[in-house]
Design a protein around this motif. Structure first.
Motif, PDB file in Angstrom:
ATOM      1  N   ARG A 161     -13.285 -14.542  52.805  1.00 47.32           N
ATOM      2  CA  ARG A 161     -14.703 -14.707  53.145  1.00 47.32           C
ATOM      3  C   ARG A 161     -14.994 -16.061  53.779  1.00 47.32           C
ATOM      4  O   ARG A 161     -16.046 -16.254  54.383  1.00 47.32           O
ATOM      5  CB  ARG A 161     -15.574 -14.453  51.914  1.00 47.32           C
ATOM      6  CG  ARG A 161     -15.635 -12.966  51.632  1.00 47.32           C
ATOM      7  CD  ARG A 161     -16.492 -12.607  50.450  1.00 47.32           C
ATOM      8  NE  ARG A 161     -16.516 -11.148  50.324  1.00 47.32           N
ATOM      9  CZ  ARG A 161     -17.049 -10.499  49.302  1.00 47.32           C
ATOM     10  NH1 ARG A 161     -17.589 -11.151  48.312  1.00 47.32           N
ATOM     11  NH2 ARG A 161     -17.028  -9.182  49.281  1.00 47.32           N
ATOM     12  N   GLY A 162     -14.045 -16.986  53.641  1.00 46.17           N
ATOM     13  CA  GLY A 162     -14.154 -18.246  54.370  1.00 46.17           C
ATOM     14  C   GLY A 162     -13.840 -18.063  55.849  1.00 46.17           C
ATOM     15  O   GLY A 162     -14.206 -18.882  56.680  1.00 46.17           O
ATOM     16  N   ILE A 163     -13.149 -16.980  56.180  1.00 48.38           N
ATOM     17  CA  ILE A 163     -12.786 -16.673  57.564  1.00 48.38           C
ATOM     18  C   ILE A 163     -13.787 -15.686  58.159  1.00 48.38           C
ATOM     19  O   ILE A 163     -14.387 -15.934  59.192  1.00 48.38           O
ATOM     20  CB  ILE A 163     -11.348 -16.114  57.628  1.00 48.38           C
ATOM     21  CG1 ILE A 163     -10.364 -17.145  57.059  1.00 48.38           C
ATOM     22  CG2 ILE A 163     -10.973 -15.746  59.069  1.00 48.38           C
ATOM     23  CD1 ILE A 163      -8.973 -16.590  56.776  1.00 48.38           C
ATOM     24  N   TYR A 164     -13.957 -14.555  57.482  1.00 49.60           N
ATOM     25  CA  TYR A 164     -14.972 -13.573  57.870  1.00 49.60           C
ATOM     26  C   TYR A 164     -15.873 -13.350  56.654  1.00 49.60           C
ATOM     27  O   TYR A 164     -15.387 -12.919  55.605  1.00 49.60           O
ATOM     28  CB  TYR A 164     -14.345 -12.227  58.243  1.00 49.60           C
ATOM     29  CG  TYR A 164     -13.393 -12.252  59.411  1.00 49.60           C
ATOM     30  CD1 TYR A 164     -13.833 -12.630  60.677  1.00 49.60           C
ATOM     31  CD2 TYR A 164     -12.071 -11.860  59.258  1.00 49.60           C
ATOM     32  CE1 TYR A 164     -12.966 -12.631  61.756  1.00 49.60           C
ATOM     33  CE2 TYR A 164     -11.193 -11.851  60.334  1.00 49.60           C
ATOM     34  CZ  TYR A 164     -11.644 -12.243  61.587  1.00 49.60           C
ATOM     35  OH  TYR A 164     -10.790 -12.236  62.640  1.00 49.60           O
ATOM     36  N   THR A 165     -17.145 -13.638  56.794  1.00 56.05           N
ATOM     37  CA  THR A 165     -18.042 -13.486  55.649  1.00 56.05           C
ATOM     38  C   THR A 165     -18.175 -12.032  55.216  1.00 56.05           C
ATOM     39  O   THR A 165     -18.520 -11.744  54.072  1.00 56.05           O
ATOM     40  CB  THR A 165     -19.445 -14.063  55.945  1.00 56.05           C
ATOM     41  OG1 THR A 165     -19.909 -13.491  57.165  1.00 56.05           O
ATOM     42  CG2 THR A 165     -19.402 -15.567  56.063  1.00 56.05           C
ATOM     43  N   ASN A 166     -17.896 -11.106  56.130  1.00 52.11           N
ATOM     44  CA  ASN A 166     -17.983  -9.678  55.787  1.00 52.11           C
ATOM     45  C   ASN A 166     -16.615  -9.103  55.408  1.00 52.11           C
ATOM     46  O   ASN A 166     -16.286  -7.984  55.762  1.00 52.11           O
ATOM     47  CB  ASN A 166     -18.625  -8.887  56.933  1.00 52.11           C
ATOM     48  CG  ASN A 166     -17.888  -9.029  58.243  1.00 52.11           C
ATOM     49  OD1 ASN A 166     -17.140  -9.968  58.458  1.00 52.11           O
ATOM     50  ND2 ASN A 166     -18.085  -8.089  59.143  1.00 52.11           N
ATOM     51  N   SER A 167     -15.830  -9.884  54.700  1.00 54.80           N
ATOM     52  CA  SER A 167     -14.537  -9.395  54.203  1.00 54.80           C
ATOM     53  C   SER A 167     -14.727  -8.672  52.877  1.00 54.80           C
ATOM     54  O   SER A 167     -15.546  -9.080  52.051  1.00 54.80           O
ATOM     55  CB  SER A 167     -13.579 -10.569  53.979  1.00 54.80           C
ATOM     56  OG  SER A 167     -13.317 -11.222  55.197  1.00 54.80           O
ATOM     57  N   ASN A 168     -13.963  -7.616  52.706  1.00 56.50           N
ATOM     58  CA  ASN A 168     -14.027  -6.854  51.460  1.00 56.50           C
ATOM     59  C   ASN A 168     -12.648  -6.392  51.061  1.00 56.50           C
ATOM     60  O   ASN A 168     -11.767  -6.232  51.899  1.00 56.50           O
ATOM     61  CB  ASN A 168     -14.935  -5.637  51.637  1.00 56.50           C
ATOM     62  CG  ASN A 168     -16.266  -5.834  50.944  1.00 56.50           C
ATOM     63  OD1 ASN A 168     -16.348  -6.449  49.886  1.00 56.50           O
ATOM     64  ND2 ASN A 168     -17.316  -5.309  51.552  1.00 56.50           N
ATOM     65  N   ALA A 169     -12.493  -6.153  49.768  1.00 54.32           N
ATOM     66  CA  ALA A 169     -11.220  -5.676  49.252  1.00 54.32           C
ATOM     67  C   ALA A 169     -10.933  -4.274  49.763  1.00 54.32           C
ATOM     68  O   ALA A 169     -11.834  -3.448  49.877  1.00 54.32           O
ATOM     69  CB  ALA A 169     -11.254  -5.668  47.738  1.00 54.32           C
ATOM     70  N   CYS A 170      -9.674  -4.007  50.066  1.00 53.00           N
ATOM     71  CA  CYS A 170      -9.223  -2.647  50.334  1.00 53.00           C
ATOM     72  C   CYS A 170      -9.394  -1.857  49.039  1.00 53.00           C
ATOM     73  O   CYS A 170      -8.936  -2.296  47.990  1.00 53.00           O
ATOM     74  CB  CYS A 170      -7.761  -2.681  50.756  1.00 53.00           C
ATOM     75  SG  CYS A 170      -6.951  -1.077  50.754  1.00 53.00           S
ATOM     76  N   ILE A 171     -10.046  -0.717  49.114  1.00 53.69           N
ATOM     77  CA  ILE A 171     -10.286   0.040  47.880  1.00 53.69           C
ATOM     78  C   ILE A 171      -9.027   0.687  47.343  1.00 53.69           C
ATOM     79  O   ILE A 171      -8.980   1.132  46.212  1.00 53.69           O
ATOM     80  CB  ILE A 171     -11.400   1.103  48.057  1.00 53.69           C
ATOM     81  CG1 ILE A 171     -11.070   2.052  49.203  1.00 53.69           C
ATOM     82  CG2 ILE A 171     -12.752   0.430  48.232  1.00 53.69           C
ATOM     83  CD1 ILE A 171     -11.924   3.310  49.193  1.00 53.69           C
TER      84      ILE A 171
END
Ligand SMILES: [Zn+2]
Length: 82
Positions: free
Chosen positions: A49-59
């Motif tokens: 999230r420091g790189i892309y704020t819209n990062s999310n865990a792979c489910i």
């Protein structure tokens, strides 16, 4: 410790996925940013999230970190001033 990777391209939902090494959904490594090795997937997602704020865990491979408690903690930390 497992390595984590951040996909450069957004997925169908508009998020950048964070994968753990060995995930079958992990794309070609040169399409991903290597985040490094982390004790927990939460730390990897913070880094992402420091790189892309819209990062999310792979489910699929990082599903433990998408628990509502963890998400709540992210939000709380994000806005905490202490
Ligand atoms: Zn994955």
């Amino acid at each position: 410790m497992p390595k984590y990777y951040l996909v450069r391209r957004t997925n169908f939902a508009g998020f950048h996925s964070v994968h753990k090494e060995g995930c079958p959904f992990l794309q070609n490594a040169n399409r991903c940013i290597e985040l490094g090795e982390f004790d927990s997937s939460c730390e990897a997602i913070w880094q992402a999230r420091g790189i892309y704020t819209n990062s999310n865990a792979c489910i699929f491979c990082v599903k433990e970190s998408v628990a509502t408690n963890a998400e709540h903690l992210f939000e709380w930390n994000m806005f905490s001033t202490s």
